[in-house]
Design an enzyme around this catalytic site. Structure first.
Site, PDB file in Angstrom:
ATOM      1  CD  GLU A 193      -2.332   4.331  -4.045  1.00  0.00           C
ATOM      2  OE1 GLU A 193      -2.152   4.086  -5.243  1.00  0.00           O
ATOM      3  OE2 GLU A 193      -3.390   4.043  -3.446  1.00  0.00           O
TER       4      GLU A 193
ATOM      5  CG  ASP B 102      -5.560   6.043  -4.977  1.00  0.00           C
ATOM      6  OD1 ASP B 102      -5.609   7.081  -4.303  1.00  0.00           O
ATOM      7  OD2 ASP B 102      -4.838   5.915  -5.985  1.00  0.00           O
TER       8      ASP B 102
ATOM      9  CE1 TYR C 263      -7.888   6.532  -7.288  1.00  0.00           C
ATOM     10  CE2 TYR C 263      -9.710   5.078  -7.834  1.00  0.00           C
ATOM     11  CZ  TYR C 263      -8.380   5.265  -7.527  1.00  0.00           C
ATOM     12  OH  TYR C 263      -7.531   4.187  -7.464  1.00  0.00           O
TER      13      TYR C 263
END
Length: 702
Positions: A7, A106, A314
């Site tokens: 990403e 992600d 995350y």
């Protein structure tokens, strides 16, 4: 060759470093970096995107706000245009040489959609890749997590991406259609447009409704009797056991009855246990960040940076239960070297069995937010270090024992009147030793027994009023949005920030502007669906159904279009009333306060020639009173008058922080500040923030 698409650029670099079975060769396609290395004996190239490479938009023929009927946007075709042309060109170029592609964005709806968007570019350049796509899912950018993910590749979830795309499309359709309709109805174009959004608008309504509660609140007076008691040491406070007196005469009689001494009639002690907090999910993290002065939107950005640098896991997760696969001792091992918490982590490491706390929500996509790498203060910016420490200390708190407190209540009798004093002290720190945020100071009371006598050093009557319900802070609003199903863990911070950016709200706790109040009222009166959290919550459940494969993206988008058609019909029939409500709010934000010469209102005006704004009397031309105003930043009337000169005070939003000033450049307070600044500068001292604000005002009004 395997093409690995992540990403962001730093994620691509880290993946290459973690997987490489030898040196990593750095390359660039124009300005976009990529990394070539060998993994499992095969050549791989890792490249990073910049988030979304495709954005939904309407065809060019719909771009003129004044000529195109907003209704046409409801059913207009939605295009996907390339938003990052350099990145798109790099993906296409690298895809031509690849025989397999791995998506490593992600792992959530947004990330899955970003990955699918990148795949569409890769397939354009090399259609043969369509049958050779895999997905790497990981929750931390660490060598162990990334290696595990690449050893256990899965399929891309088209359903998850469809759910993300459905939200994108629906938000565009609702937002563009209603924003244009409202702006046209009120005739506000360009940068002054009034935005409406599927999640933004019901959030604004929540804020406005709380403000209406506050305005409707009628305070009731009450009185309290407070005494300062002394027993050799420092004084401590006791209050009349009755608490609030509704009648001043009764409270005054109680005060007059107090004698010079008070006798202890009861000593009561109660122990309490405060369990350690649950692990951080996104909402709890953003709330905690707001409580230490970091706004949710800024905290979300910082957390994303810390994640891609490998310092935390995350940051978008609903989970509050650590998975069994998480090696808690490994994390404690590197935290033992982190400044400020190293000794504490070391003690936990040597304490034997670790039993982390568990929250109510357990999911399988991502673990709760926890530290994944050792950082030092020198490696991070100040705001990054603040958030890193918050995550680290929360993690350590979840592995700690409970805190224990002792509450002491002392009851007295003085002149026939009952008094009570209370204090709480921490007897066992437990998790509070490391997670000190919001910890209250101990309230020590002297050691007394029944029958002991103390001196009444002072007693007074306090006149007070009941208070309206408090405004929402950003952290509290984030929690409320989650409870009502407004937005997602990823979108809520940005939605709140957008309300600030559009001038609908200011401050924290949040204060709506008159424009914000008016837009909320008009939407509630004439477009209740967009103002209601119920509709948005239903759509969020539809997104879940798409991601689970139970309904199609197209059916959900069409259902949303049909609802919007009904809303639009209602708005069209009420355009004049809608515009009147909103204009009343806009005029409210432009009214600064009474004119000192004639008593009519001072309002914000603009010079016809140079468009500079100033405060002028609405009684012009009979009254020609004017005052200069700052030319940069939004101006918020405060409804208060300067203590020194009596002229209206305003808040100026812009620059590093909001600042408050009166509109009078000749105010005695400003003149005193000028003299102080001149003396400070003559002495070679650094001017204070307040002095810099005054200087900025002087510059901005010239």
């Amino acid at each position: 060759m395997r093409l690995i698409i992540s990403e962001k650029a730093n994620a691509a670099r880290k993946i290459a470093q973690f997987l490489a079975e030898g040196p990593v060769k750095e390359g660039k396609h124009r300005s976009v970096p990529y990394h070539t290395f060998t993994w499992r004996g095969e050549e791989c190239v890792s490249v990073g995107l910049k988030g979304h490479v495709l954005n939904p938009e309407y065809p060019e023929e719909y771009s003129n706000w004044q000529k195109v009927d907003p209704r046409e946007l409801i059913d207009a075709r939605i295009l996907k245009s390339v938003s990052e042309k350099g990145v798109a060109a790099a993906v296409r170029s690298l895809a031509k040489k690849a025989d397999r592609v791995i998506i490593a964005t992600d792992f959530d709806r947004e990330g899955e959609l970003i990955g699918v968007e990148a795949l569409s570019l890769a397939f354009e350049a090399n259609p043969a890749l369509m049958d050779h796509v895999e997905r790497a899912r990981f929750s931390a950018l660490t060598k162990g997590e990334v290696t595990r993910a690449f050893e256990n590749l899965v399929e891309v979830s088209r359903e998850l991406a469809d759910a993300g795309e459905a939200r994108q499309d629906i938000d565009l359709i609702w937002g563009a259609t209603l924003t244009r309709w409202v702006s046209r109805a009120v005739k506000r174009y360009g940068s002054a447009f009034l935005s409406v959004g599927r999640v933004q608008s019901p959030t604004l309504v929540l804020i406005a409704e709380r403000e209406l509660e506050r305005r409707a609140f009628v305070p009731e007076p009450y009185w309290e009797v407070e005494a300062r008691l002394q027993n050799g040491g420092g004084p401590f406070v006791a209050r009349h056991a009755r608490g609030r007196f509704k009648e001043e005469a009764e409270a005054r009689r109680a005060l007059e009855n107090l004698s010079e001494t008070a006798v202890v009639t009861e000593v009561r002690q109660r122990e309490a246990t405060r369990p350690a907090p649950a692990p951080f999910n996104t909402t709890a993290f953003l709330t905690a960040a707001a409580n230490i002065g970091v706004s949710p939107s800024r905290a979300a950005r910082i957390a994303e940076d810390l994640y891609t640098e490998g310092y935390i896991s995350y940051p978008r997760t609903d989970n509050t239960v650590y998975p069994e696969s998480l090696d808690l001792r490994e994390v404690l091992g590197f935290l033992a070297e982190v400044e400020g918490v190293g000794d504490y982590a070391g003690r936990l490491l040597g304490a034997g069995r670790l039993t982390p706390t568990r929250g109510r929500r357990q999911t399988t996509d991502h673990p709760p937010i926890y530290p994944t790498g050792r950082a030092s203060r020198a490696e991070l910016r100040e705001d990054q270090w603040k958030i890193y420490q918050l995550v680290v200390r929360r993690f350590l708190a979840t592995l700690s024992g409970p805190a224990k407190t002792l509450r002491t209540t002392l009851r007295f009798e003085s002149g026939g009147e009952p008094l009570v004093a209370g204090g709480t002290v921490v007897t066992e720190e437990g998790w509070l030793a490391v997670y000190h945020y919001g910890r209250r100071r101990d309230e020590e009371l002297p050691r007394l027994s029944e029958g002991d006598e103390v001196r009444v050093a002072e007693a007074e009557l306090l006149a007070k009023e009941t208070q309206p319900p408090g405004r929402y802070g950003q952290g509290r609003l984030i929690r409320l949005m989650e409870d009502l199903g407004l937005g997602t863990k990823a979108t809520r911070p940005g939605i709140i920030q957008n309300l600030y950016d559009r001038g609908y709200i200011h401050g924290d706790p949040i204060v709506p502007t008159e424009t914000g109040m008016a837009v909320a009222k008009a939407l509630k009166d004439f477009a209740s669906e967009i103002a209601s959290h119920e509709m948005t919550a239903r759509l969020e459940k539809s997104m879940d159904a798409i991601s689970e494969g139970r309904v199609s993206k197209d059916s959900v988008v069409e259902e949303s279009r049909e609802l919007l058609r009904r809303v639009y019909d209602h708005l069209e029939s009420s355009e004049e009333k809608f515009a009147d409500i909103v204009w009343n709010g806009i005029r409210g934000d432009e009214t600064l306060g009474p004119c000192p010469n004639c008593g009519r209102n001072l309002v914000v005006r603009r010079n016809r020639r140079n468009r500079k704004r100033f405060a002028g009397c609405e009684g012009y031309p009979e009254c020609r009173t004017t005052f200069p105003l700052p030319q940069k930043g939004d101006i918020i009337p405060l409804g208060t008058a300067c203590e020194a000169c009596g002229l209206p005070e305003i808040k100026v939003l812009g620059g590093r922080r909001p600042w408050v000033t009166c509109i009078n450049m000749d105010c005695p307070k400003k003149q005193e500040q000028r003299r102080s600044r001149e003396e400070t500068q003559a002495g070679g001292e650094e001017p204070s923030e307040g002095q810099r604000d005054r200087k900025r005002l002087e510059k901005s009004t010239t």
